[in-house]
Write a protein that holds these residues in place. Structure first.
Motif, PDB file in Angstrom:
ATOM      1  N   GLU A 140      21.449  36.453  66.327  1.00 57.64           N
ATOM      2  CA  GLU A 140      21.330  37.907  66.187  1.00 57.64           C
ATOM      3  C   GLU A 140      20.608  38.501  67.392  1.00 57.64           C
ATOM      4  O   GLU A 140      21.004  39.545  67.921  1.00 57.64           O
ATOM      5  N   ALA A 141      19.527  37.825  67.833  1.00 60.64           N
ATOM      6  CA  ALA A 141      18.780  38.320  68.994  1.00 60.64           C
ATOM      7  C   ALA A 141      19.647  38.310  70.248  1.00 60.64           C
ATOM      8  O   ALA A 141      19.509  39.178  71.119  1.00 60.64           O
ATOM      9  N   ALA A 142      20.554  37.323  70.347  1.00 60.17           N
ATOM     10  CA  ALA A 142      21.433  37.225  71.512  1.00 60.17           C
ATOM     11  C   ALA A 142      22.651  38.129  71.380  1.00 60.17           C
ATOM     12  O   ALA A 142      23.398  38.302  72.359  1.00 60.17           O
ATOM     13  N   GLY A 143      22.898  38.674  70.185  1.00 56.17           N
ATOM     14  CA  GLY A 143      24.085  39.495  69.958  1.00 56.17           C
ATOM     15  C   GLY A 143      25.374  38.704  70.081  1.00 56.17           C
ATOM     16  O   GLY A 143      26.396  39.242  70.526  1.00 56.17           O
ATOM     17  N   ASP A 144      25.333  37.430  69.670  1.00 55.13           N
ATOM     18  CA  ASP A 144      26.496  36.539  69.818  1.00 55.13           C
ATOM     19  C   ASP A 144      27.274  36.511  68.499  1.00 55.13           C
ATOM     20  O   ASP A 144      26.945  35.750  67.583  1.00 55.13           O
ATOM     21  N   ALA A 145      28.318  37.325  68.401  1.00 57.57           N
ATOM     22  CA  ALA A 145      29.091  37.425  67.163  1.00 57.57           C
ATOM     23  C   ALA A 145      29.813  36.120  66.851  1.00 57.57           C
ATOM     24  O   ALA A 145      29.943  35.742  65.677  1.00 57.57           O
ATOM     25  N   GLY A 146      30.300  35.419  67.873  1.00 58.73           N
ATOM     26  CA  GLY A 146      30.997  34.157  67.640  1.00 58.73           C
ATOM     27  C   GLY A 146      30.097  33.126  66.997  1.00 58.73           C
ATOM     28  O   GLY A 146      30.495  32.435  66.048  1.00 58.73           O
ATOM     29  N   ALA A 147      28.868  33.005  67.502  1.00 61.93           N
ATOM     30  CA  ALA A 147      27.918  32.057  66.920  1.00 61.93           C
ATOM     31  C   ALA A 147      27.561  32.445  65.493  1.00 61.93           C
ATOM     32  O   ALA A 147      27.454  31.586  64.609  1.00 61.93           O
ATOM     33  N   LEU A 148      27.388  33.744  65.240  1.00 58.28           N
ATOM     34  CA  LEU A 148      27.068  34.197  63.883  1.00 58.28           C
ATOM     35  C   LEU A 148      28.188  33.853  62.911  1.00 58.28           C
ATOM     36  O   LEU A 148      27.926  33.422  61.776  1.00 58.28           O
ATOM     37  N   ASP A 149      29.433  34.000  63.327  1.00 63.85           N
ATOM     38  CA  ASP A 149      30.572  33.653  62.473  1.00 63.85           C
ATOM     39  C   ASP A 149      30.575  32.150  62.172  1.00 63.85           C
ATOM     40  O   ASP A 149      30.801  31.732  61.025  1.00 63.85           O
ATOM     41  N   GLU A 150      30.340  31.334  63.197  1.00 60.32           N
ATOM     42  CA  GLU A 150      30.320  29.881  62.996  1.00 60.32           C
ATOM     43  C   GLU A 150      29.205  29.488  62.031  1.00 60.32           C
ATOM     44  O   GLU A 150      29.406  28.645  61.139  1.00 60.32           O
ATOM     45  N   LEU A 151      28.026  30.067  62.197  1.00 60.78           N
ATOM     46  CA  LEU A 151      26.895  29.733  61.335  1.00 60.78           C
ATOM     47  C   LEU A 151      27.143  30.189  59.903  1.00 60.78           C
ATOM     48  O   LEU A 151      26.752  29.504  58.947  1.00 60.78           O
ATOM     49  N   GLN A 152      27.807  31.340  59.728  1.00 60.64           N
ATOM     50  CA  GLN A 152      28.121  31.820  58.386  1.00 60.64           C
ATOM     51  C   GLN A 152      29.106  30.891  57.694  1.00 60.64           C
ATOM     52  O   GLN A 152      28.968  30.590  56.503  1.00 60.64           O
ATOM     53  N   ARG A 153      30.121  30.420  58.436  1.00 59.68           N
ATOM     54  CA  ARG A 153      31.082  29.466  57.845  1.00 59.68           C
ATOM     55  C   ARG A 153      30.385  28.173  57.433  1.00 59.68           C
ATOM     56  O   ARG A 153      30.675  27.607  56.365  1.00 59.68           O
ATOM     57  N   LEU A 154      29.455  27.716  58.260  1.00 58.84           N
ATOM     58  CA  LEU A 154      28.719  26.502  57.930  1.00 58.84           C
ATOM     59  C   LEU A 154      27.851  26.724  56.701  1.00 58.84           C
ATOM     60  O   LEU A 154      27.791  25.867  55.807  1.00 58.84           O
ATOM     61  N   GLN A 155      27.210  27.876  56.630  1.00 55.46           N
ATOM     62  CA  GLN A 155      26.374  28.207  55.468  1.00 55.46           C
ATOM     63  C   GLN A 155      27.207  28.187  54.188  1.00 55.46           C
ATOM     64  O   GLN A 155      26.774  27.663  53.152  1.00 55.46           O
ATOM     65  N   SER A 156      28.412  28.730  54.251  1.00 52.62           N
ATOM     66  CA  SER A 156      29.269  28.816  53.064  1.00 52.62           C
ATOM     67  C   SER A 156      29.802  27.461  52.628  1.00 52.62           C
ATOM     68  O   SER A 156      30.212  27.294  51.475  1.00 52.62           O
ATOM     69  N   SER A 157      29.800  26.487  53.525  1.00 50.95           N
ATOM     70  CA  SER A 157      30.384  25.181  53.205  1.00 50.95           C
ATOM     71  C   SER A 157      29.367  24.181  52.673  1.00 50.95           C
ATOM     72  O   SER A 157      29.724  23.045  52.340  1.00 50.95           O
ATOM     73  N   ILE A 158      28.094  24.576  52.559  1.00 51.13           N
ATOM     74  CA  ILE A 158      27.058  23.629  52.143  1.00 51.13           C
ATOM     75  C   ILE A 158      27.244  23.252  50.684  1.00 51.13           C
ATOM     76  O   ILE A 158      27.372  24.105  49.810  1.00 51.13           O
ATOM     77  N   SER A 159      27.264  21.970  50.412  1.00 50.37           N
ATOM     78  CA  SER A 159      27.301  21.439  49.049  1.00 50.37           C
ATOM     79  C   SER A 159      26.283  20.311  48.965  1.00 50.37           C
ATOM     80  O   SER A 159      26.353  19.344  49.737  1.00 50.37           O
ATOM     81  N   THR A 160      25.329  20.434  48.050  1.00 44.60           N
ATOM     82  CA  THR A 160      24.279  19.424  47.935  1.00 44.60           C
ATOM     83  C   THR A 160      24.870  18.044  47.725  1.00 44.60           C
ATOM     84  O   THR A 160      24.453  17.059  48.344  1.00 44.60           O
ATOM     85  N   GLU A 161      25.890  17.953  46.848  1.00 45.07           N
ATOM     86  CA  GLU A 161      26.460  16.651  46.497  1.00 45.07           C
ATOM     87  C   GLU A 161      27.157  15.992  47.684  1.00 45.07           C
ATOM     88  O   GLU A 161      27.298  14.775  47.734  1.00 45.07           O
ATOM     89  N   ALA A 162      27.613  16.800  48.655  1.00 49.56           N
ATOM     90  CA  ALA A 162      28.323  16.250  49.807  1.00 49.56           C
ATOM     91  C   ALA A 162      27.376  15.756  50.897  1.00 49.56           C
ATOM     92  O   ALA A 162      27.818  15.107  51.850  1.00 49.56           O
ATOM     93  N   LEU A 163      26.088  16.043  50.772  1.00 49.37           N
ATOM     94  CA  LEU A 163      25.120  15.609  51.778  1.00 49.37           C
ATOM     95  C   LEU A 163      24.825  14.119  51.601  1.00 49.37           C
ATOM     96  O   LEU A 163      24.954  13.574  50.503  1.00 49.37           O
ATOM     97  N   PRO A 164      24.406  13.436  52.661  1.00 50.12           N
ATOM     98  CA  PRO A 164      24.202  11.981  52.575  1.00 50.12           C
ATOM     99  C   PRO A 164      23.042  11.617  51.655  1.00 50.12           C
ATOM    100  O   PRO A 164      22.142  12.425  51.411  1.00 50.12           O
ATOM    101  N   ASP A 165      23.098  10.386  51.133  1.00 46.97           N
ATOM    102  CA  ASP A 165      21.996   9.920  50.291  1.00 46.97           C
ATOM    103  C   ASP A 165      21.102   8.935  51.037  1.00 46.97           C
ATOM    104  O   ASP A 165      20.183   8.360  50.460  1.00 46.97           O
ATOM    105  N   ARG A 166      21.376   8.739  52.334  1.00 44.12           N
ATOM    106  CA  ARG A 166      20.498   7.950  53.201  1.00 44.12           C
ATOM    107  C   ARG A 166      20.449   8.621  54.561  1.00 44.12           C
ATOM    108  O   ARG A 166      21.469   9.090  55.053  1.00 44.12           O
TER     109      ARG A 166
END
Length: 376
Positions: free
Chosen positions: A207-233
């Motif tokens: 946001e500070a850099a005004g980089d819309a492309g990076a913000l879109d990528e980070l939002q997609r990553l945020q939306s894809s988070i699933s606790t069960e899909a994260l590693p157990d080690r």
């Protein structure tokens, strides 16, 4: 009639059953005695240091009907609620509490430690949740452990406000025997919190850099988070990134910084070795930074060089020292500061590991720090 031995065996069995079921007794402060206080919990000190310092609060529960509230106007006050916990020798335990704070301010002169859960006497040691906690924050889960109980351990669990002003609430205190399934779920939850915290740091930078492309990528990553899909080690050696989602976030930050600093493969800048270095952000670039360390005779001091790989792949670097050598010349030890989790899941740049053969690996987008430990 029951013999004394039978009564002793029955009491021991009941204690063991309690140690493996709900601990501590009355974890949510719901059951009250005839005086209106929470059954099983001791108030300390017996004489309150100021009016209303320890109370039950039906207006601010995390769950159920009430929580316990500690409030200080005097920065020298120290209060807590506590309970002795029966434990089984050889069993490992986690300790968990939900806490909420309002304007908690530590006394700087008196060494105030803010608001924390404290576990005394398990495995011959004492433990506390995270770093000294202060400020205003909503209901937050704190978990520490696992700690293995020994024969004869007398374990006391405390929720306190130490030499600090403000208000803290505690609720739903738990003592949880460690199992493989619980530890798997706990690690995944911790990884999710780590990822979300680092994503927030990355989003603020984008946001500070005004980089819309990076913000879109980070939002997609945020939306894809699933606790069960994260590693157990997870292998924490070498610092972040620790798992694929984590690496993806840092790669986004590498691309963002590469757009800001075209033509650069690595961003380099100096900093104060005793100031916290974030794990990522907007990388400054000082071109050819100079690390200056001023020493008298028989002194020791540190300087730092911060680095960020702006490429898409890990970068292998070789660090060497040139200049005056031999008798009378200062000795320089190179150390790599690696971000590690410190209690409470705060990330600290730890400069303990020596740089082996001058070899340094820079993952994309992660801030790393090189310490120069100079001795005259």
């Amino acid at each position: 009639l029951h013999s004394p031995l039978a009564l002793l065996l029955a009491a021991t069995a009941a204690l063991a059953q309690q140690a493996d079921s709900e601990l501590p007794a009355n974890p949510g402060f719901e059951q009250l005695d005839d005086d209106g206080w929470a059954v099983g919990w001791e108030r300390w000190p017996k004489v309150s240091p100021e009016p209303g310092a320890i109370s039950l609060d039906a207006n601010v529960p995390f769950s159920g009907a009430r929580s316990v509230r500690l409030h200080h106007d005097n920065p020298g006050s120290y209060t807590r609620v506590q309970q002795v916990i029966p434990v089984t020798a050889g069993q490992r335990y986690y300790f968990r509490v939900w806490m909420k704070g309002e304007a908690v301010t530590r006394s700087k002169d008196g060494g105030g430690m803010g608001c924390r859960m404290y576990v005394e006497g398990i495995g011959g040691r004492d433990h506390a949740t995270g770093t000294n906690t202060e400020g205003t924050f909503g209901w937050t889960e704190m978990t520490i452990g696992p700690f293995e109980a020994r024969q004869g351990d007398r374990v006391t669990l405390m929720c306190y406000l130490h030499q600090s002003t403000g208000t803290v609430w505690y609720d739903d205190v738990q003592v949880i025997p460690a199992t493989a399934d619980f530890e798997k779920r706990l690690l995944q939850q911790r990884l999710e919190r780590r990822l979300r915290a680092d994503l927030q740091l990355a989003r603020s930078a984008a946001e500070a850099a005004g980089d819309a492309g990076a913000l879109d990528e980070l939002q997609r990553l945020q939306s894809s988070i699933s606790t069960e899909a994260l590693p157990d080690r997870v292998d924490y050696r070498g610092g972040p990134p620790h798992f694929p989602h984590h690496a993806e976030m840092f790669q986004t930050m590498a691309r963002l910084n590469a757009r800001r600093l075209p033509g650069k493969a690595v961003a380099l800048w100096t900093g104060d070795p005793f100031e916290p270095l974030p794990v990522t952000g907007l990388a400054p670039d000082q071109g050819g930074p100079q690390v200056s360390v001023l020493l008298g005779r028989d002194e020791r001091d540190q300087g730092t060089l911060n680095l960020c790989n702006l490429g898409a792949e890990p970068l292998q670097m070789k660090v060497s020292l040139a200049g005056e050598q031999g008798a009378g010349a200062p000795t320089v030890t190179l150390r790599e500061a690696v971000h590690v989790e410190s209690g409470g899941e705060h990330l600290l740049a730890d400069p303990l590991p020596r740089l082996q053969d001058g070899a340094l690996t820079l993952p994309p987008g992660v801030f790393r720090q090189l310490w120069l430990d100079v001795s005259s």
